[in-house]
Structures are given as structure tokens and as C-alpha cells.
Design a protein around this motif. Structure first.
Motif, PDB file in Angstrom:
ATOM      1  N   PRO A  31       0.833  -1.207   0.000  1.00  0.00           N
ATOM      2  CA  PRO A  31       0.000   0.000   0.000  1.00  0.00           C
ATOM      3  C   PRO A  31       0.868   1.257   0.000  1.00  0.00           C
ATOM      4  N   GLU A  32       0.326   2.317  -0.597  1.00  0.00           N
ATOM      5  CA  GLU A  32       1.090   3.568  -0.658  1.00  0.00           C
ATOM      6  C   GLU A  32       1.193   4.218   0.719  1.00  0.00           C
ATOM      7  N   LYS A  33       0.089   4.232   1.459  1.00  0.00           N
ATOM      8  CA  LYS A  33       0.085   4.872   2.774  1.00  0.00           C
ATOM      9  C   LYS A  33       0.289   3.819   3.844  1.00  0.00           C
ATOM     10  N   LEU A  34       1.369   3.975   4.575  1.00  0.00           N
ATOM     11  CA  LEU A  34       1.652   3.029   5.652  1.00  0.00           C
ATOM     12  C   LEU A  34       1.480   3.741   6.982  1.00  0.00           C
ATOM     13  N   VAL A  35       2.170   3.287   8.004  1.00  0.00           N
ATOM     14  CA  VAL A  35       2.052   3.931   9.314  1.00  0.00           C
ATOM     15  C   VAL A  35       2.704   5.309   9.287  1.00  0.00           C
ATOM     16  N   GLU A  36       2.372   6.094  10.279  1.00  0.00           N
ATOM     17  CA  GLU A  36       3.035   7.394  10.446  1.00  0.00           C
ATOM     18  C   GLU A  36       4.523   7.157  10.700  1.00  0.00           C
ATOM     19  N   LYS A  37       5.307   8.173  10.447  1.00  0.00           N
ATOM     20  CA  LYS A  37       6.743   8.058  10.714  1.00  0.00           C
ATOM     21  C   LYS A  37       6.975   7.833  12.205  1.00  0.00           C
ATOM     22  N   TYR A  38       7.976   7.049  12.493  1.00  0.00           N
ATOM     23  CA  TYR A  38       8.425   6.852  13.866  1.00  0.00           C
ATOM     24  C   TYR A  38       9.941   7.015  13.851  1.00  0.00           C
ATOM     25  N   ILE A  39      10.551   7.178  14.997  1.00  0.00           N
ATOM     26  CA  ILE A  39      12.006   7.348  15.055  1.00  0.00           C
ATOM     27  C   ILE A  39      12.663   6.010  14.732  1.00  0.00           C
ATOM     28  N   GLN A  40      13.610   6.035  13.803  1.00  0.00           N
ATOM     29  CA  GLN A  40      14.361   4.836  13.442  1.00  0.00           C
ATOM     30  C   GLN A  40      15.823   5.017  13.847  1.00  0.00           C
ATOM     31  N   MET A  41      16.545   3.908  13.924  1.00  0.00           N
ATOM     32  CA  MET A  41      17.916   3.923  14.439  1.00  0.00           C
ATOM     33  C   MET A  41      18.840   4.877  13.679  1.00  0.00           C
ATOM     34  N   PHE A  42      18.754   4.888  12.373  1.00  0.00           N
ATOM     35  CA  PHE A  42      19.717   5.649  11.575  1.00  0.00           C
ATOM     36  C   PHE A  42      19.031   6.678  10.685  1.00  0.00           C
ATOM     37  N   ASP A  43      17.851   7.156  11.109  1.00  0.00           N
ATOM     38  CA  ASP A  43      17.128   8.108  10.254  1.00  0.00           C
ATOM     39  C   ASP A  43      17.849   9.452  10.138  1.00  0.00           C
ATOM     40  N   ASP A  44      18.754   9.743  11.080  1.00  0.00           N
ATOM     41  CA  ASP A  44      19.534  10.983  10.952  1.00  0.00           C
ATOM     42  C   ASP A  44      20.529  10.892   9.792  1.00  0.00           C
ATOM     43  N   LYS A  45      20.919   9.651   9.413  1.00  0.00           N
ATOM     44  CA  LYS A  45      21.853   9.445   8.299  1.00  0.00           C
ATOM     45  C   LYS A  45      21.143   9.213   6.968  1.00  0.00           C
ATOM     46  N   ASN A  87       7.922   0.766   5.782  1.00  0.00           N
ATOM     47  CA  ASN A  87       7.562  -0.638   5.540  1.00  0.00           C
ATOM     48  C   ASN A  87       8.714  -1.625   5.646  1.00  0.00           C
ATOM     49  N   LEU A  88       9.557  -1.412   6.633  1.00  0.00           N
ATOM     50  CA  LEU A  88      10.576  -2.412   6.942  1.00  0.00           C
ATOM     51  C   LEU A  88       9.898  -3.574   7.676  1.00  0.00           C
ATOM     52  N   SER A  89      10.685  -4.538   8.103  1.00  0.00           N
ATOM     53  CA  SER A  89      10.158  -5.622   8.927  1.00  0.00           C
ATOM     54  C   SER A  89       9.509  -5.042  10.179  1.00  0.00           C
ATOM     55  N   ILE A  90       8.476  -5.705  10.638  1.00  0.00           N
ATOM     56  CA  ILE A  90       7.811  -5.314  11.879  1.00  0.00           C
ATOM     57  C   ILE A  90       8.817  -5.248  13.035  1.00  0.00           C
ATOM     58  N   LEU A  91       9.932  -5.987  12.927  1.00  0.00           N
ATOM     59  CA  LEU A  91      10.950  -5.944  13.976  1.00  0.00           C
ATOM     60  C   LEU A  91      11.512  -4.540  14.159  1.00  0.00           C
ATOM     61  N   ASP A  92      11.642  -3.789  13.072  1.00  0.00           N
ATOM     62  CA  ASP A  92      12.175  -2.430  13.171  1.00  0.00           C
ATOM     63  C   ASP A  92      11.288  -1.581  14.077  1.00  0.00           C
ATOM     64  N   LEU A  93       9.994  -1.661  13.856  1.00  0.00           N
ATOM     65  CA  LEU A  93       9.038  -0.908  14.671  1.00  0.00           C
ATOM     66  C   LEU A  93       9.025  -1.430  16.111  1.00  0.00           C
ATOM     67  N   LEU A  94       9.044  -2.744  16.263  1.00  0.00           N
ATOM     68  CA  LEU A  94       9.004  -3.352  17.594  1.00  0.00           C
ATOM     69  C   LEU A  94      10.211  -2.947  18.441  1.00  0.00           C
ATOM     70  N   PHE A  95      11.410  -2.971  17.848  1.00  0.00           N
ATOM     71  CA  PHE A  95      12.609  -2.644  18.612  1.00  0.00           C
ATOM     72  C   PHE A  95      12.682  -1.159  18.958  1.00  0.00           C
ATOM     73  N   MET A  96      11.998  -0.331  18.184  1.00  0.00           N
ATOM     74  CA  MET A  96      12.004   1.106  18.463  1.00  0.00           C
ATOM     75  C   MET A  96      10.874   1.522  19.405  1.00  0.00           C
ATOM     76  N   GLU A  97       9.728   0.854  19.292  1.00  0.00           N
ATOM     77  CA  GLU A  97       8.547   1.300  20.034  1.00  0.00           C
ATOM     78  C   GLU A  97       8.089   0.338  21.134  1.00  0.00           C
ATOM     79  N   GLY A  98       8.560  -0.907  21.099  1.00  0.00           N
ATOM     80  CA  GLY A  98       8.179  -1.856  22.139  1.00  0.00           C
ATOM     81  C   GLY A  98       6.676  -2.014  22.270  1.00  0.00           C
TER      82      GLY A  98
END
Length: 198
Positions: free
Chosen positions: A160-174, A180-191
Motif C-alpha cells: 500500500p502507498e500509505k503506511l504507518v506514520e513516521k516513527y524514530i528509526q535507528m539511523f534516520d539521521d543518516k 515498511n521495513l520488517s515489523i521488527l524495526d518498529l518493535l525494537f524502536m517502540e516496544g
């Protein structure tokens, strides 16, 4: 009922539908498709988007093979590589250590069939997200279905074109936000807050 194809640490798009489902049915009779999420997921490391792919035994050109019959190629240590990749990418994330011990069995168990891995990753995530939704497995291929059909979410090109809202990711500053990465990315950042994002 909602119909899904079990995938390897599914993309966020799939879990955004899984968490809304009253009952989950996993399609077990589909044909294996290359270049899909059945045997791959994407995580975020210091270089950007990283593919983790489970090697599968190659199919002969003239034969279709059902995903449930797809064999894992265990001639090299893909599980060690995947787990190390997760540790390197997420060890300093807010919630990785909270889930790490529960992940270990998936990377230590020797699997014969791809579907067994995918069901185990779902069970890990069902527990991590505290989902109480029941699931069942199809006995024959569902050509037409009265259920909500989300099988296309197992294909990389059908997201889908529209996914979840942005959340802080490990390397988003770079590298910026990668959707739409693996659900693990969201889980490890947001618990435990992952559910509210989904």
C-alpha cells in the motif's frame, strides 16, 4: 476472517492488517513466488536498508512448488548471519534487549520447511504484541474468498502507498525514514507502543 500468506518477520504493512483481524487464516497452498516476503525481510542498519533472505532449495524450472513444501537451504549459517545482523543493527535500540532472548530459539532451531519458520516468527510477534487473535491454516487454495484477502501483502510490488506514520528509526539521521521495513524495526524502536502505531 482475514487471509494472509505467512512471511518472514513480515513487513509493517502486513501487521497493520493482522492487528485489526478478528480471525487470521494463513494460506498454506499457494505456489512459492520468488522476490516476495515469504523468505525475506528488510531491516535498517548503519548503511541503510538491509535485506535478510532465507536461502531456499532451488526449484526445477518446469515445476511449481507450493510454499508449504519449500525447503530451507541449511548448508551455510544463515541463521547466525541474520541474528548477528539484528544485533548489530538494533543492539542500542530502546527495546531490542527486551525481546532478544525470545528471538534466540528461532535462530537456533534447525528448520526443514520455510513455512515452519514463518509460523514461528508469527508466534513470536503474536506474543510480543500480545495479540489474542486465533489463527488457522487453509487446507486447499482459496481461489475466491469471502474473507478479507491480504495475500498480496506477501509480494514486494503490491504494498500500500500509505503506511504507518513516521516513527524514530535507528539511523534516520543518516538515511532518513525508510517505510515498511520488517515489523521488527518498529518493535525494537517502540516496544509495547507498537500496537498503537499499527
Amino acid at each position: 476472517m482475514s487471509l494472509f500468506i505467512p512471511t518472514y518477520f513480515s513487513p509493517i504493512s502486513q501487521y497493520s492488517e493482522i492487528v485489526k483481524a478478528d480471525e487470521i487464516v494463513f494460506e498454506m497452498e499457494d505456489n512459492f513466488q520468488k522476490q516476495g516476503y515469504r523468505n525475506r525481510c528488510y531491516i535498517y542498519n548503519s548503511n541503510g536498508k538491509q535485506l535478510l533472505s532465507i536461502p531456499v532449495k532451488h526449484l526445477t524450472k518446469d515445476k511449481r512448488k507450493k510454499t508449504k513444501d519449500t525447503l530451507v537451504e541449511n548448508n551455510f549459517p544463515w541463521q547466525d548471519q541474520h541474528f548477528k545482523s539484528l544485533q548489530i543493527a538494533y543492539r542500542t535500540s530502546p527495546f531490542f534487549e527486551f525481546y532478544e532472548d525470545d528471538l534466540v530459539p528461532i535462530f537456533e532451531k534447525k528448520y526443514k520447511y520455510l513455512q515452519d519458520i514463518n509460523i514461528d516468527t508469527f508466534l513470536f510477534l503474536k506474543d510480543a504484541l500480545q495479540l489474542e487473535t486465533d489463527f488457522s491454516l487453509t487446507k486447499e487454495y482459496q481461489v475466491e474468498t469471502t474473507e478479507k484477502d491480504f495475500r498480496l501483502l506477501a509480494e514486494i510490488k503490491h504494498q500500500p502507498e500509505k503506511l504507518v506514520e513516521k516513527y524514530i528509526q535507528m539511523f534516520d539521521d543518516k538515511h532518513g525514514f525508510i517505510p515498511n521495513l520488517s515489523i521488527l524495526d518498529l518493535l525494537f524502536m517502540e516496544g509495547p507502543n507498537t500496537i498503537s502505531y499499527l
